[in-house]
Design a protein around this motif. Structure first.
Motif, PDB file in Angstrom:
ATOM      1  N   ASP A  46       0.825  -1.197   0.000  1.00 34.83           N
ATOM      2  CA  ASP A  46       0.000   0.000   0.000  1.00 34.83           C
ATOM      3  C   ASP A  46       0.868   1.260   0.000  1.00 34.83           C
ATOM      4  OD1 ASP A  46      -1.883   1.964   0.339  1.00 34.83           O
ATOM      5  OD2 ASP A  46      -2.832   1.045   2.084  1.00 34.83           O
ATOM      6  N   ILE A  47       1.034   1.871  -1.176  1.00 31.67           N
ATOM      7  CA  ILE A  47       1.862   3.069  -1.308  1.00 31.67           C
ATOM      8  C   ILE A  47       1.256   4.224  -0.515  1.00 31.67           C
ATOM      9  CG2 ILE A  47       2.738   4.792  -2.944  1.00 31.67           C
ATOM     10  CD1 ILE A  47       2.843   2.485  -5.011  1.00 31.67           C
ATOM     11  N   ARG A  48      -0.065   4.327  -0.505  1.00 31.91           N
ATOM     12  CA  ARG A  48      -0.717   5.407   0.245  1.00 31.91           C
ATOM     13  C   ARG A  48      -0.405   5.308   1.735  1.00 31.91           C
ATOM     14  NH1 ARG A  48      -4.014   5.126  -4.240  1.00 31.91           N
ATOM     15  NH2 ARG A  48      -4.754   7.146  -4.959  1.00 31.91           N
ATOM     16  N   ARG A  49      -0.328   4.081   2.241  1.00 36.60           N
ATOM     17  CA  ARG A  49       0.012   3.894   3.652  1.00 36.60           C
ATOM     18  C   ARG A  49       1.439   4.366   3.918  1.00 36.60           C
ATOM     19  NH1 ARG A  49       3.133   0.677   5.906  1.00 36.60           N
ATOM     20  NH2 ARG A  49       3.217  -0.794   4.200  1.00 36.60           N
ATOM     21  N   MET A  50       2.351   4.059   2.980  1.00 33.26           N
ATOM     22  CA  MET A  50       3.740   4.492   3.133  1.00 33.26           C
ATOM     23  C   MET A  50       3.827   6.018   3.143  1.00 33.26           C
ATOM     24  SD  MET A  50       5.616   1.758   0.610  1.00 33.26           S
ATOM     25  CE  MET A  50       7.260   2.390   0.880  1.00 33.26           C
ATOM     26  N   ILE A  51       3.067   6.655   2.271  1.00 29.56           N
ATOM     27  CA  ILE A  51       3.056   8.118   2.226  1.00 29.56           C
ATOM     28  C   ILE A  51       2.484   8.680   3.525  1.00 29.56           C
ATOM     29  CG2 ILE A  51       1.943  10.102   1.111  1.00 29.56           C
ATOM     30  CD1 ILE A  51       2.238   8.479  -1.548  1.00 29.56           C
ATOM     31  N   GLN A  52       1.391   8.101   3.996  1.00 29.79           N
ATOM     32  CA  GLN A  52       0.791   8.565   5.250  1.00 29.79           C
ATOM     33  C   GLN A  52       1.768   8.429   6.413  1.00 29.79           C
ATOM     34  OE1 GLN A  52      -2.863   6.642   6.400  1.00 29.79           O
ATOM     35  NE2 GLN A  52      -3.101   7.923   8.204  1.00 29.79           N
ATOM     36  N   GLU A  53       2.469   7.318   6.481  1.00 33.00           N
ATOM     37  CA  GLU A  53       3.454   7.121   7.547  1.00 33.00           C
ATOM     38  C   GLU A  53       4.579   8.151   7.454  1.00 33.00           C
ATOM     39  OE1 GLU A  53       4.643   3.024   7.205  1.00 33.00           O
ATOM     40  OE2 GLU A  53       2.767   2.305   8.079  1.00 33.00           O
ATOM     41  N   GLY A  54       5.034   8.425   6.221  1.00 30.40           N
ATOM     42  CA  GLY A  54       6.078   9.426   6.035  1.00 30.40           C
ATOM     43  C   GLY A  54       5.631  10.805   6.482  1.00 30.40           C
ATOM     44  N   VAL A  75       0.952  14.576  -5.763  1.00 31.58           N
ATOM     45  CA  VAL A  75       1.228  15.801  -4.998  1.00 31.58           C
ATOM     46  C   VAL A  75      -0.055  16.301  -4.349  1.00 31.58           C
ATOM     47  CG1 VAL A  75       1.965  18.227  -5.143  1.00 31.58           C
ATOM     48  CG2 VAL A  75       3.261  16.443  -6.348  1.00 31.58           C
ATOM     49  N   ASN A  76      -1.146  16.268  -5.088  1.00 32.96           N
ATOM     50  CA  ASN A  76      -2.421  16.685  -4.510  1.00 32.96           C
ATOM     51  C   ASN A  76      -2.843  15.764  -3.367  1.00 32.96           C
ATOM     52  OD1 ASN A  76      -3.442  19.098  -5.972  1.00 32.96           O
ATOM     53  ND2 ASN A  76      -3.000  17.791  -7.713  1.00 32.96           N
ATOM     54  N   TYR A  77      -2.625  14.472  -3.530  1.00 28.88           N
ATOM     55  CA  TYR A  77      -2.931  13.513  -2.464  1.00 28.88           C
ATOM     56  C   TYR A  77      -2.096  13.823  -1.216  1.00 28.88           C
ATOM     57  CZ  TYR A  77      -3.110   9.179   0.182  1.00 28.88           C
ATOM     58  OH  TYR A  77      -3.257   8.266   1.196  1.00 28.88           O
ATOM     59  N   GLU A  78      -0.792  14.045  -1.413  1.00 27.53           N
ATOM     60  CA  GLU A  78       0.104  14.325  -0.284  1.00 27.53           C
ATOM     61  C   GLU A  78      -0.244  15.642   0.401  1.00 27.53           C
ATOM     62  OE1 GLU A  78       3.654  11.708  -2.341  1.00 27.53           O
ATOM     63  OE2 GLU A  78       3.768  13.893  -2.450  1.00 27.53           O
ATOM     64  N   ALA A  79      -0.633  16.656  -0.373  1.00 25.49           N
ATOM     65  CA  ALA A  79      -1.059  17.931   0.217  1.00 25.49           C
ATOM     66  C   ALA A  79      -2.311  17.730   1.066  1.00 25.49           C
ATOM     67  CB  ALA A  79      -1.308  18.964  -0.871  1.00 25.49           C
ATOM     68  N   GLY A  80      -3.263  16.969   0.542  1.00 31.91           N
ATOM     69  CA  GLY A  80      -4.481  16.680   1.292  1.00 31.91           C
ATOM     70  C   GLY A  80      -4.206  15.870   2.546  1.00 31.91           C
ATOM     71  N   MET A  81      -3.291  14.906   2.443  1.00 33.78           N
ATOM     72  CA  MET A  81      -2.932  14.096   3.606  1.00 33.78           C
ATOM     73  C   MET A  81      -2.265  14.966   4.678  1.00 33.78           C
ATOM     74  SD  MET A  81      -2.903  11.209   5.187  1.00 33.78           S
ATOM     75  CE  MET A  81      -3.460  10.118   3.897  1.00 33.78           C
ATOM     76  N   ALA A  82      -1.373  15.859   4.258  1.00 34.59           N
ATOM     77  CA  ALA A  82      -0.706  16.761   5.208  1.00 34.59           C
ATOM     78  C   ALA A  82      -1.733  17.629   5.925  1.00 34.59           C
ATOM     79  CB  ALA A  82       0.320  17.622   4.487  1.00 34.59           C
TER      80      ALA A  82
END
Length: 124
Positions: A46-54, A75-82
């Motif tokens: 799960d790449i999204r999980r890895m990004i969330q953990e980061g 990038v939009n996903y990561e901005a929203g997650m942040a």
């Protein structure tokens, strides 16, 4: 403990990211996550999980704003997650491009930095 940052960017902006990453290292900042390499994960992981953990482990998120990142789903996903994780966000973009302003819309806790034409970050 050193500050930890997560850098979000489009792959086409790798050269600028290297400049930012080197500047961060010089001031003792730990860059948590820059890019996924194939050896970093297994098929089906799960790449999204890895990004969330980061992002979760970072003190702040730096978003490199450009034409490329404005059109990047990641990038939009990561901005929203942040934003969802209530992380401070720093949006860096080329001076006068307007991309830093467009990425600020709808995000809370955001700081903007504009970079000159020839990106070079000096740390004294």
């Amino acid at each position: 403990m050193a500050e930890r940052v997560f850098i979000s960017y489009a792959h086409e902006d790798r050269d600028l990211v290297r400049v930012v990453q080197e500047a961060m290292k010089k001031i003792g900042t730990d860059v948590v996550f820059v890019d996924l390499n194939p050896q970093d994960f297994k098929p089906g992981e799960d790449i999204r999980r890895m990004i969330q953990e980061g992002i979760s482990s970072a003190n702040k998120v730096i978003i490199i704003a450009s034409d490329h990142s404005a059109n990047s789903a990641w990038v939009n996903y990561e901005a929203g997650m942040a934003a969802a994780l209530d992380k401070p966000i720093v949006v860096m973009g080329r001076k006068g491009s307007g991309k830093t302003a467009s990425l600020l819309q709808g995000l809370a806790n955001v700081q903007r930095i504009e970079i000159g034409e020839n990106p070079e970050l000096r740390v004294s």
